[in-house]
Scaffold this active site. Structure first.
Site, PDB file in Angstrom:
ATOM      1  N   GLN A 174       0.823  -1.192   0.000  1.00 34.72           N
ATOM      2  CA  GLN A 174       0.000   0.000   0.000  1.00 34.72           C
ATOM      3  C   GLN A 174       0.870   1.260   0.000  1.00 34.72           C
ATOM      4  O   GLN A 174       1.888   1.328   0.683  1.00 34.72           O
ATOM      5  CB  GLN A 174      -0.922   0.001   1.214  1.00 34.72           C
ATOM      6  CG  GLN A 174      -1.993  -1.078   1.170  1.00 34.72           C
ATOM      7  CD  GLN A 174      -3.023  -0.835   0.075  1.00 34.72           C
ATOM      8  OE1 GLN A 174      -3.248   0.303  -0.335  1.00 34.72           O
ATOM      9  NE2 GLN A 174      -3.651  -1.906  -0.386  1.00 34.72           N
TER      10      GLN A 174
ATOM     11  N   TYR B  25      -6.057 -12.203  -4.674  1.00 37.55           N
ATOM     12  CA  TYR B  25      -5.160 -11.096  -5.023  1.00 37.55           C
ATOM     13  C   TYR B  25      -4.438 -10.668  -3.742  1.00 37.55           C
ATOM     14  O   TYR B  25      -4.395  -9.489  -3.387  1.00 37.55           O
ATOM     15  CB  TYR B  25      -5.923  -9.914  -5.627  1.00 37.55           C
ATOM     16  CG  TYR B  25      -6.951 -10.294  -6.665  1.00 37.55           C
ATOM     17  CD1 TYR B  25      -6.602 -10.487  -8.001  1.00 37.55           C
ATOM     18  CD2 TYR B  25      -8.291 -10.462  -6.305  1.00 37.55           C
ATOM     19  CE1 TYR B  25      -7.559 -10.828  -8.951  1.00 37.55           C
ATOM     20  CE2 TYR B  25      -9.250 -10.804  -7.253  1.00 37.55           C
ATOM     21  CZ  TYR B  25      -8.882 -10.987  -8.567  1.00 37.55           C
ATOM     22  OH  TYR B  25      -9.828 -11.325  -9.503  1.00 37.55           O
TER      23      TYR B  25
ATOM     24  N   GLU C  10      -2.081 -15.451  -4.960  1.00 42.88           N
ATOM     25  CA  GLU C  10      -1.435 -14.323  -5.636  1.00 42.88           C
ATOM     26  C   GLU C  10      -0.734 -14.831  -6.893  1.00 42.88           C
ATOM     27  O   GLU C  10      -0.138 -15.915  -6.882  1.00 42.88           O
ATOM     28  CB  GLU C  10      -0.415 -13.662  -4.702  1.00 42.88           C
ATOM     29  CG  GLU C  10       0.498 -12.642  -5.330  1.00 42.88           C
ATOM     30  CD  GLU C  10      -0.248 -11.486  -5.975  1.00 42.88           C
ATOM     31  OE1 GLU C  10       0.153 -11.067  -7.080  1.00 42.88           O
ATOM     32  OE2 GLU C  10      -1.228 -10.981  -5.377  1.00 42.88           O
TER      33      GLU C  10
ATOM     34  N   ASP D  37      -9.023  -8.055  -3.078  1.00 44.29           N
ATOM     35  CA  ASP D  37      -8.272  -6.811  -3.202  1.00 44.29           C
ATOM     36  C   ASP D  37      -7.622  -6.799  -4.585  1.00 44.29           C
ATOM     37  O   ASP D  37      -6.399  -6.875  -4.715  1.00 44.29           O
ATOM     38  CB  ASP D  37      -7.230  -6.699  -2.096  1.00 44.29           C
ATOM     39  CG  ASP D  37      -6.528  -5.342  -2.097  1.00 44.29           C
ATOM     40  OD1 ASP D  37      -7.007  -4.417  -2.781  1.00 44.29           O
ATOM     41  OD2 ASP D  37      -5.487  -5.208  -1.414  1.00 44.29           O
TER      42      ASP D  37
ATOM     43  N   CYS E 124      -9.520   0.092  -5.332  1.00 46.90           N
ATOM     44  CA  CYS E 124      -8.866   1.389  -5.525  1.00 46.90           C
ATOM     45  C   CYS E 124      -9.457   2.145  -6.709  1.00 46.90           C
ATOM     46  O   CYS E 124      -8.920   3.184  -7.104  1.00 46.90           O
ATOM     47  CB  CYS E 124      -7.360   1.207  -5.717  1.00 46.90           C
ATOM     48  SG  CYS E 124      -6.919   0.182  -7.140  1.00 46.90           S
TER      49      CYS E 124
END
Length: 440
Positions: A272, A301, A325, A370, A397
């Site tokens: 982040q 993710y 991932e 995410d 996001c």
């Protein structure tokens, strides 16, 4: 070359992407560097006759909004420069009004793309993340280009023109004070700089080398204590598995600390950007999802395991967490970060290819999403619907892809029970949304 004439327009509503919407003789123009309600002169940057809409930049303000403030960064000020650098496109707007505009954008996306009504969600405004009151100094990750003179540089929106810079006010103070702007980067194409948000504020600099041996020369210009690594531009990057990091000084990784737990992030591995984001998002995901002992949860993710680790603690030895991932380097970080949790299974693979197998083998109680800015695809939404999982916590996001995915999940039987928005990107148009979906 004939100079494009300026157009005087009244700016309308804010639009997703950092633009306001204006109209001229029936033509829609997406305008940057303005504020809704202002009367401005606009220089067109894209005005092809056949285009569905035009683009333009504010170059003069005739009637200013009460929310307009002097831009904090000269290089990004459209009223001073023809091709302002990107990364601070809301810097001319007061912070309070930035958040009002972001809330308006999210509401418009939720209504238009997700088919929701105002009463279907409840957020009064974009919430502020703890940090500097001026919204500066929050970025712990920076990416720079290098110009022909070997200086750090950035480009403008939809522009290839590089502007050399000697500061970036949104960058963490440790980055700004690291000496990176005084280095000659000849032979380097791109420079990635990261600082640990842990107490030690260690710096890591990654050099994308285009001329063999250039990175080693550049490394000699840095003071001791800066971690340095390089990778060949032709070989890709360490994060995508197509290149390997060459250590020049110190370590090619940083240590992070979130809610008392340590993480290791290697090279270009995702983390982040806002200095307070990892802690805030971890707290909110756990609070909203309410994981309990013995549950089986998939973290999709998952990156380096930011959410997987607290989820593993929450489900305990009798539960299971599947941390999925696709990026090889980031997957390796997750394996390292979760190695002491026997209840955590770390899986490398594309979510749309792996999820069905996990859902087949385990009766999932909950899922954390995410995804990257593009959101999830139709296959993932379909597999989540087929899995029968009862709770989904979605961290996004991008409000447009999130709104689209709200519609996809709603069509699969999920109800958006809660949504909140956080301003993790002050002085930009970006925002972070967190939604909780339940299936009754």
């Amino acid at each position: 070359m004939t100079e494009t004439p300026l157009l005087q327009v009244r700016l309308g509503n804010i639009a997703h992407g950092g633009h306001t919407v204006a109209r001229h003789e029936g033509r829609v123009i997406f305008v940057r560097h303005g504020i809704p309600g202002e009367l401005v002169s606009v220089r067109l940057t894209d005005s092809a006759p056949e285009a569905k809409f035009w683009r333009g930049d504010v170059v003069q303000v005739h009637e200013a909004s009460e929310h307009r403030v002097p831009h904090f960064w000269d290089a990004a000020d459209a009223l001073k420069h023809r091709d302002p650098v990107g990364g601070a496109e809301f810097g001319h707007i007061s912070l309070e009004h930035q958040r009002t505009l972001k809330a308006q954008v999210a509401a418009e996306q939720f209504t238009r793309l997700a088919g929701l009504k105002a009463e279907d969600y409840n957020f009064p405004s974009v919430q502020f993340v703890a940090g500097a009151e001026d919204g500066l100094g929050w970025r712990t990750r920076m990416s720079y280009s290098v110009d022909s003179a070997g200086h750090l540089a950035m480009s403008g929106f939809r522009s290839n023109k590089l502007t050399s810079i000697d500061s970036m006010p949104l960058a963490h103070p440790a980055i700004e004070n690291s000496g990176i702007y005084g280095v000659d980067y000849s032979g380097i194409d791109r420079v990635e700089v990261a600082v640990s948000s842990a107490d030690d504020q260690t710096i890591l600099v990654l050099l994308a080398e285009t001329v063999p041996g250039a990175a080693a020369k550049v490394a000699k210009q840095f003071p001791e204590g800066v971690n340095l690594a390089s990778f060949s531009q032709q070989g890709g990057s360490a994060a995508d598995g197509k290149g390997s990091l060459q250590v020049l000084a110190g370590n090619p990784w940083l240590s992070e600390k979130v809610l008392g737990e340590k993480y290791r992030i290697t090279g270009e591995g995702f983390w982040q950007v806002h200095r307070a984001a990892a802690g805030l998002l971890s707290e909110r995901v756990i609070d909203l999802l309410e994981p309990s002992k013995g549950e089986q949860i998939a973290d999709l993710y998952a990156g380096a395991g930011l959410f997987s680790l607290p989820l593993a603690k929450a489900v305990g030895q009798t539960g299971r967490v599947f941390s999925i991932e696709g990026a090889p380097g980031t997957h390796a970080d997750a394996k390292r970060n979760l190695k002491t949790f026997r209840q955590a299974t770390v899986i490398r693979g594309r979510v749309e290819r792996v999820l069905w197998q996990v859902a087949t083998d385990a009766a999932l109680d909950a899922v954390v999403l995410d995804p990257p800015r593009a959101g999830i695809d139709k296959q993932v939404a379909a597999e989540l619907g087929s899995s029968g999982v009862s709770r989904i916590c979605y961290v996004s996001c991008d409000p447009a892809s999130f709104a689209r995915d709200i519609a996809r999940l709603s069509s699969r039987g999920y109800e958006l029970e809660h949504v909140e928005i956080h301003d993790l990107y002050p002085h930009t148009h970006h925002m972070e949304s967190i939604g909780l979906f339940v299936r009754h």
